[in-house]
Design an enzyme around this catalytic site. Structure first.
Site, short mmCIF file in Angstrom:
data_model
loop_
_atom_site.label_atom_id
_atom_site.label_comp_id
_atom_site.label_asym_id
_atom_site.label_seq_id
_atom_site.Cartn_x
_atom_site.Cartn_y
_atom_site.Cartn_z
N LYS A 78 -10.31 -0.59 10.24
CA LYS A 78 -10.30 -1.76 9.36
C LYS A 78 -10.59 -3.05 10.13
CE LYS A 78 -7.22 0.13 5.85
NZ LYS A 78 -8.17 0.69 4.90
N ASP A 137 3.15 -3.99 8.02
CA ASP A 137 1.88 -3.27 7.86
C ASP A 137 0.77 -4.32 8.02
OD1 ASP A 137 -0.50 -2.28 6.89
OD2 ASP A 137 0.32 -1.54 5.00
N GLN A 177 -4.44 -5.03 7.04
CA GLN A 177 -5.39 -5.96 6.43
C GLN A 177 -5.34 -7.35 7.09
OE1 GLN A 177 -7.62 -5.04 4.29
NE2 GLN A 177 -6.80 -3.03 3.80
N CYS A 201 -4.77 2.43 -3.73
CA CYS A 201 -3.54 2.98 -3.12
C CYS A 201 -2.39 1.99 -3.28
CB CYS A 201 -3.75 3.33 -1.66
SG CYS A 201 -4.98 4.60 -1.40
N HIS A 223 0.87 -1.17 0.00
CA HIS A 223 0.00 0.00 0.00
C HIS A 223 0.91 1.23 0.00
CE1 HIS A 223 -2.82 2.96 1.72
NE2 HIS A 223 -3.80 2.12 1.43
#
Lengths: 413, 148
Positions: A233, A207, A210, A371, A130
């Protein structure tokens, strides 16, 4: 726990009753919300936790001796402890509250990065990141004269591990990788990447935006030195997120922002900093957000994170089979290990047109570059349509998506 | 489906599938690039001027059906118009797609098929990208324009 038994036990209709927004209609049709990778809906438990904080405990934290301030402080620090358990941190002090994944990664780039990355050093990311796990490193590289190197992906959307490993040298100071790709759903083998990064003396920044909504996360088992995630999220509020950092790294890092809360003593001759995590939390934080995020984490635990993962994998397999069966549909991202994302293109309609037509049928998907422009470039498409799954999605909703794609074909095929 | 049919009228679907005046323009004397970051639409407009008149106009690029059809119909409409007429048409087209047109649509000719866009506010930028880009080309601003 087998996939089948977990999926059988999982009562999606009961889960749906926890989300008030699912009662609403869009364009006269029941809302089919398949944009969970962009942001998830909120269960009553989260909405009530935020409401209850403002209605009964609201005050500034770590300051007052009065009752409300004590209650607010206790609730905020309890939220920190909850998030520490949720990601598998050893201590609560390793949890820093931020505005979200983006700020978490920027914090690492600014604080750890400036102190540890020098001219000629290298930072390794992947092609599937991302933008929020690319740009902070690009900015850091520009500032200190370091070099950013992307590890390539293959045509299924899998990271090519050998290529990643071949990029790692003694010059590599940071490896920054997404746990789960937002555009493709690919699950990266974080534990193996951690071994590779540590073998050359680099730290691993993950990261996890997700990943936290879909699977169990254990930062110590993964070997992550830093792990970033976002509240909104994972069924929590917007404007709140977490950075996990290994204690000894956090202790050695300079502050990120200056202001109240993060100091021990202030004088014009020089100031000293508070201990972690407060050193990294300048200013009054998003107290209600942290409490709402902890409520979201508790909610996910109550559903069972393995049961959630099994439910979503089952839905993803069903959706993949039915979308692939539509003539002209081509799936983007077919990695062996993936979760919760159905990204696709349709030969005769642009994703943006698909998005408008699906919306007309009450089906919310994301269309665009997500993104992740390097991913779009890799697959040679300007954009994709992306249906992303959550705890409340059903097989019937996948059927609604597939039926709505029929309308797209009516107009465009 | 009725609002959708208003948006995706046959003329628009046809121009999307078979865009007119598509491709490079060898003796063009004005160019501009346009970009819609929201959906990734990219367009380049080439214009050949004769005095104050648009002698020829072509476009290239990729995008959604609305942006491609809009560019295609626009090139048909603007060919032979003066720069001033083109500017006036853009203003009226903008009013049309933002739902502010109160005039007789027949005077807009084929452009009237984009009236359905006004029901889909997030698609207005798709319909106007080629027009913004053409205005940049005619103004010879030379910079890449963006809808954001």
């Amino acid at each position: 726990m087998s996939t089948t038994s977990a999926a059988t036990r999982y009562d999606v209709e009961r889960v749906r009753r926890d989300f008030p927004i699912l009662d609403r209609q869009v364009n006269g049709k029941p809302l089919v919300y398949l944009d969970n990778a962009a942001s998830t809906q909120k269960p009553t438990a989260v909405i009530e936790a935020v409401r209850d904080y403002y209605a009964t405990h609201n005050a500034n934290i770590h300051r007052g001796v009065h009752r409300l301030s004590q209650e607010a402080t206790a609730a905020f620090e309890a939220a920190r402890a909850t998030m520490a358990r949720f990601v598998g941190a050893e201590q609560s002090e390793e949890i820093i509250f931020t505005r979200g994944t983006t700020e978490s990664i920027n914090l690492v780039a600014f604080s750890y990065g400036r102190a540890n990355v020098k001219a000629g050093d290298e930072i390794v990311v992947t092609e599937m990141e991302h933008h929020s796990n690319i740009i902070p490193w690009q900015l850091l590289c520009e500032q200190v004269g370091a070099v950013l190197k992307p590890a390539p992906i293959d045509d299924t959307g899998d990271l090519i591990l050998d290529e990643l490993e071949s990029l790692l040298t003694e010059r590599t100071k940071i490896v920054a990788v997404g746990h789960v790709s937002n555009a493709l759903g690919t699950i990266n083998p974080i534990a193996r990447i951690a071994e590779m990064a540590h073998a050359v003396g680099a730290v691993l920044v993950v990261d996890g935006a997700q990943a936290t909504p879909h699977a169990t996360v254990d930062v110590r088992a993964l070997g992550a030195d830093f792990y970033a995630c976002s509240g909104h999220k994972m069924y929590g509020p917007t404007g709140i997120g977490v950075l996990y950092g290994r204690r000894e790294l956090l202790d050695a890092m300079p502050p990120y922002q200056g202001g109240g809360e993060m100091i021990r003593t202030v004088s014009f001759e020089g100031s000293t900093w508070a201990e972690v995590p407060h050193k990294f939390e300048a200013g009054t934080p998003n107290i209600a957000g942290a409490i709402g995020l902890a409520a979201a984490a508790d909610y996910l635990e109550s559903l069972g994170r393995e049961a959630i993962a099994a439910h979503e994998l089952d839905l993803m397999a069903y959706g993949t089979a039915h979308l692939e069966a539509i003539p002209g549909v081509h799936m983007i991202g077919t990695a062996r290990e993936k979760t919760a994302v159905l990204s696709f293109v349709f030969e005769s309609a642009h994703p943006h047109d698909i998005g408008t037509i699906l919306d007309n049928e009450g089906v919310a998907v994301r269309t665009g570059h997500h993104c992740a422009q390097p991913v779009m470039k890799h697959f040679g498409v300007p954009a994709t349509a992306r249906a992303s799954l959550g705890v409340y999605n059903t097989h019937e909703e996948i059927d609604a998506l597939v039926a709505a794609m029929g309308k797209v074909r009516e107009l465009f095929a | 489906m009725s609002e959708l049919r208003d948006l995706y009228q046959e003329v628009i679907l046809d121009h999307n599938k078979h865009p007119r005046n598509y491709g490079a323009l060898e003796d063009a004397d004005r160019h501009a690039e346009g970009h819609n970051p929201l959906c990734g639409d990219e367009i380049t407009v080439h214009v050949k001027l004769e005095g104050d008149k648009i002698a020829d106009i072509r476009f290239e690029g990729s995008g959604c059906a609305i942006s491609k059809a809009s560019a295609s119909v626009m090139t048909e409409t603007l060919k032979g118009k003066t720069v001033e007429e083109a500017g006036a048409l853009f203003e009226r087209f903008h009013e049309l797609v933002t739902g502010k047109a109160d005039e007789d649509l027949e005077t807009l000719g084929k452009l009237a098929v984009f009236g359905g866009v006004s029901e889909f506010p997030v698609r207005v930028k798709c319909a106007t990208l080629s027009w913004h880009t053409t205005r940049a080309a005619l103004n010879e601003s030379g910079t890449k324009i963006s809808t954001e």
